[in-house]
Design an enzyme around this catalytic site. Structure first.
Site, PDB file in Angstrom:
ATOM      1  N   ASP A 215       0.873  -1.177   0.000  1.00 46.60           N
ATOM      2  CA  ASP A 215       0.000   0.000   0.000  1.00 46.60           C
ATOM      3  C   ASP A 215       0.911   1.227   0.000  1.00 46.60           C
ATOM      4  O   ASP A 215       1.644   1.455   0.962  1.00 46.60           O
ATOM      5  CB  ASP A 215      -0.882   0.004   1.252  1.00 46.60           C
ATOM      6  CG  ASP A 215      -1.928   1.115   1.187  1.00 46.60           C
ATOM      7  OD1 ASP A 215      -3.098   0.842   1.483  1.00 46.60           O
ATOM      8  OD2 ASP A 215      -1.566   2.251   0.809  1.00 46.60           O
ATOM      9  N   GLU A 241      -0.863  -0.755  -4.497  1.00 47.73           N
ATOM     10  CA  GLU A 241      -2.053   0.024  -4.159  1.00 47.73           C
ATOM     11  C   GLU A 241      -1.751   1.506  -4.008  1.00 47.73           C
ATOM     12  O   GLU A 241      -0.758   1.872  -3.383  1.00 47.73           O
ATOM     13  CB  GLU A 241      -2.669  -0.493  -2.859  1.00 47.73           C
ATOM     14  CG  GLU A 241      -3.880   0.297  -2.395  1.00 47.73           C
ATOM     15  CD  GLU A 241      -4.585  -0.353  -1.227  1.00 47.73           C
ATOM     16  OE1 GLU A 241      -4.571  -1.594  -1.142  1.00 47.73           O
ATOM     17  OE2 GLU A 241      -5.142   0.379  -0.384  1.00 47.73           O
ATOM     18  N   GLU A 269      -9.430   4.510  -2.383  1.00 48.04           N
ATOM     19  CA  GLU A 269      -9.951   4.817  -1.050  1.00 48.04           C
ATOM     20  C   GLU A 269     -10.148   6.317  -0.840  1.00 48.04           C
ATOM     21  O   GLU A 269     -10.967   6.718  -0.004  1.00 48.04           O
ATOM     22  CB  GLU A 269      -9.066   4.233   0.040  1.00 48.04           C
ATOM     23  CG  GLU A 269      -7.723   4.892   0.222  1.00 48.04           C
ATOM     24  CD  GLU A 269      -6.816   4.116   1.162  1.00 48.04           C
ATOM     25  OE1 GLU A 269      -6.430   2.988   0.816  1.00 48.04           O
ATOM     26  OE2 GLU A 269      -6.505   4.638   2.249  1.00 48.04           O
ATOM     27  N   ASP A 291     -14.028   3.712   0.017  1.00 50.36           N
ATOM     28  CA  ASP A 291     -14.373   3.590   1.435  1.00 50.36           C
ATOM     29  C   ASP A 291     -15.829   4.037   1.579  1.00 50.36           C
ATOM     30  O   ASP A 291     -16.156   5.177   1.243  1.00 50.36           O
ATOM     31  CB  ASP A 291     -13.459   4.474   2.294  1.00 50.36           C
ATOM     32  CG  ASP A 291     -13.730   4.268   3.780  1.00 50.36           C
ATOM     33  OD1 ASP A 291     -12.812   3.899   4.520  1.00 50.36           O
ATOM     34  OD2 ASP A 291     -14.893   4.472   4.198  1.00 50.36           O
ATOM     35  N   HIS A 318     -12.254  -0.211   0.883  1.00 51.09           N
ATOM     36  CA  HIS A 318     -11.256   0.097   1.911  1.00 51.09           C
ATOM     37  C   HIS A 318     -11.866  -0.213   3.276  1.00 51.09           C
ATOM     38  O   HIS A 318     -13.051  -0.029   3.508  1.00 51.09           O
ATOM     39  CB  HIS A 318     -10.880   1.569   1.803  1.00 51.09           C
ATOM     40  CG  HIS A 318     -10.047   2.044   2.942  1.00 51.09           C
ATOM     41  ND1 HIS A 318     -10.527   2.896   3.904  1.00 51.09           N
ATOM     42  CD2 HIS A 318      -8.779   1.758   3.280  1.00 51.09           C
ATOM     43  CE1 HIS A 318      -9.575   3.131   4.789  1.00 51.09           C
ATOM     44  NE2 HIS A 318      -8.510   2.448   4.436  1.00 51.09           N
ATOM     45  N   GLU A 338     -11.324  -6.217   3.149  1.00 55.31           N
ATOM     46  CA  GLU A 338     -10.116  -5.808   3.871  1.00 55.31           C
ATOM     47  C   GLU A 338     -10.382  -5.787   5.363  1.00 55.31           C
ATOM     48  O   GLU A 338     -11.452  -5.326   5.803  1.00 55.31           O
ATOM     49  CB  GLU A 338      -9.660  -4.420   3.434  1.00 55.31           C
ATOM     50  CG  GLU A 338      -8.446  -3.925   4.248  1.00 55.31           C
ATOM     51  CD  GLU A 338      -7.970  -2.536   3.906  1.00 55.31           C
ATOM     52  OE1 GLU A 338      -8.652  -1.826   3.159  1.00 55.31           O
ATOM     53  OE2 GLU A 338      -6.876  -2.162   4.395  1.00 55.31           O
TER      54      GLU A 338
HETATM   55  C1  LIG Z   1      -1.788   1.096   5.647  1.00 57.94           C
HETATM   56  C2  LIG Z   1      -2.070   2.356   4.857  1.00 57.94           C
HETATM   57  O1  LIG Z   1      -0.915   3.165   4.949  1.00 57.94           O
HETATM   58  C3  LIG Z   1      -3.232   3.140   5.391  1.00 57.94           C
HETATM   59  O2  LIG Z   1      -2.997   3.500   6.739  1.00 57.94           O
HETATM   60  C4  LIG Z   1      -4.528   2.366   5.309  1.00 57.94           C
HETATM   61  O3  LIG Z   1      -5.507   2.967   6.073  1.00 57.94           O
HETATM   62  C5  LIG Z   1      -5.183   2.305   3.946  1.00 57.94           C
HETATM   63  O4  LIG Z   1      -4.448   2.829   2.888  1.00 57.94           O
HETATM   64  C6  LIG Z   1      -5.628   0.896   3.620  1.00 57.94           C
HETATM   65  O5  LIG Z   1      -5.676   0.540   2.440  1.00 57.94           O
HETATM   66  O6  LIG Z   1      -5.989   0.190   4.605  1.00 57.94           O
HETATM   67 MG   LIG Z   2      -4.844   1.821   1.010  1.00 59.77          MG
END
Ligand SMILES: C[C@H](O)[C@H](O)[C@@H](O)[C@@H](O)C(=O)O
Ligand SMILES: [Mg+2]
Length: 392
Positions: A215, A241, A269, A291, A318, A338
């Protein structure tokens, strides 16, 4: 329709400390440990995302009370700004209307805020209202939200885990592990090498078949992302990602062309509305990750998901706890979900929006049967300090 309850009052509260603003954590948490971001080019903001304000908003709680006394609620990321938008602007489109008028309320909330909204925290606020409306309707009808959306297409959800420990995620039964990228272009070749070394080390721990993803949280450019994708493909990276900033649709189209054909290009997201996702889908990305607490809520995610389905594109929302679970279980083009590991070292499963939601379900052995409790099936914890900064 006679007998349908109407909306008596809309109330908006703010809460600090975890919950829907899951980046709002204490010290020594994996989620704030030298993660690459667009701000990483500034050394003073490289170690901690909280240092540049990733957690400034806090949680917005939206409560909607119906004429029969039923109260629906939701939590999302929007804090005091969101509370202002809900109380001073959006509430007027709800109060006095029937609890079933969800589409018309959404259209009026979106169109009335276009002059300052379109994306970002305004859509977070609209999403929060929409989620609370669905929670309210489910409670009044005494059915889980997924039954309002056409019912489940699968018996249970399967999850990949996001966090610093994909090796622990594998032990816990998840189908894959998504790691945060730690080094961006500003850290040069040394950072690039560390990114690949971490992936190679984790691949050695989890074996060849367990999904591993990176990510990148908007931190890269097309050149760096292309190089990273090709180097990471040697270690079986399943997807890269959110490599670029959300508005760089042209960059995503280029990255899709340049990256290995077997690697998924994913993002979304921080995108919102059917229009934003139409533009994203036309770049050719392989999997979108709206999200539901930020893209426009359930009402808009239904439209986004149908658009994606027509493109043959997967929709894996997300991490947004129960708010995405009730959606994912009803969509054929959402084959998995997720789970954000909010335990400080990502070694244990704890509720994603802890400590705010009583009854928040968590995956067991990487799987979860969505509870058939009315609405989204959770209650706001009486232990949290909620504050109502505005009224109307
Ligand atoms: C882990 C990532 O840096 C973000 O904190 C996370 O919230 C988001 O990008 C994700 O896809 O879960
Ligand atoms: Mg992410």
């Amino acid at each position: 329709m006679t007998g349908t309850p109407t909306i008596r009052e809309v109330r908006a509260y703010t809460v600090r400390g975890g919950g829907a603003d899951y980046h709002d954590q204490g010290d020594a948490h994996w989620i704030d440990d030298h993660i690459a971001t667009p701000m990483s080019m500034y050394p003073e903001y490289r170690q901690s995302r909280q240092s540049f304000g990733i957690n400034v908003l806090g949680t917005l709680v939206v409560e909607i009370e119906a004429s029969d006394g039923t109260v629906g609620f939701s939590v999302t990321t929007a804090g005091e700004i969101g509370a202002f938008i809900v109380e001073k602007h959006l509430a007027r489109f709800l109060e006095g209307q029937r609890v079933t008028d969800i589409e018309r309320i959404w259209d009026q909330m979106y169109k009335s805020t276009l002059y300052y909204g379109r994306r970002g925290v305004v859509l977070n606020a609209i999403s929060g209202v929409d989620l609370a409306l669905y929670d309210l309707l489910g409670r009044i009808r005494q059915v889980p939200v997924f039954e309002l959306l056409g019912g489940p297409v699968r018996d249970e959800l399967q999850f990949y885990a996001t966090g610093a420990r994909p090796d622990k995620a594998k032990e816990l039964g998840f189908i894959g592990g998504k790691m945060p990228l730690h080094h961006g272009p500003a850290e040069g070749e040394e950072g690039f090498r560390k990114n690949i070394e971490l992936l190679a080390d984790m691949r050695g721990k989890v074996g060849d078949d367990f999904w591993l993803m990176y990510d990148c949280w908007m931190s890269l450019d097309v050149e760096y992302a292309t190089r990273l994708a090709h180097a990471a493909s040697d270690h079986g990276l399943k997807w890269i990602e959110e490599a670029l900033i959300p508005d760089d649709y042209w960059g995503y189209a280029e990255l899709r062309k340049r990256a290995p054909s077997t690697m998924l290009i994913t993002t979304g997201e921080h995108e919102a509305t059917r229009w934003g996702f139409r533009q994203l889908l036309e770049t050719g990305v392989d999997l979108i990750q709206p999200d539901v607490g930020w893209c426009g809520g359930i009402t808009e995610l239904i439209k986004i998901s149908a658009l994606a389905d027509a493109h043959g594109t997967m929709v894996v929302p997300h991490g947004s706890s129960v708010y995405s679970y009730h959606f994912v279980v009803t969509r054929t083009n959402s084959p998995f979900a997720e789970f954000l590991m909010m335990h400080p070292t990502a070694e244990e499963v704890v509720p994603m929006f802890s400590p705010m939601l009583v009854g928040e379900p968590v995956p067991v052995n990487g799987r979860l049967k969505v509870p058939e409790t009315p609405g989204f099936g959770v209650e706001l914890s009486a232990d949290i300090q909620k504050h109502r900064p505005y009224t109307h």
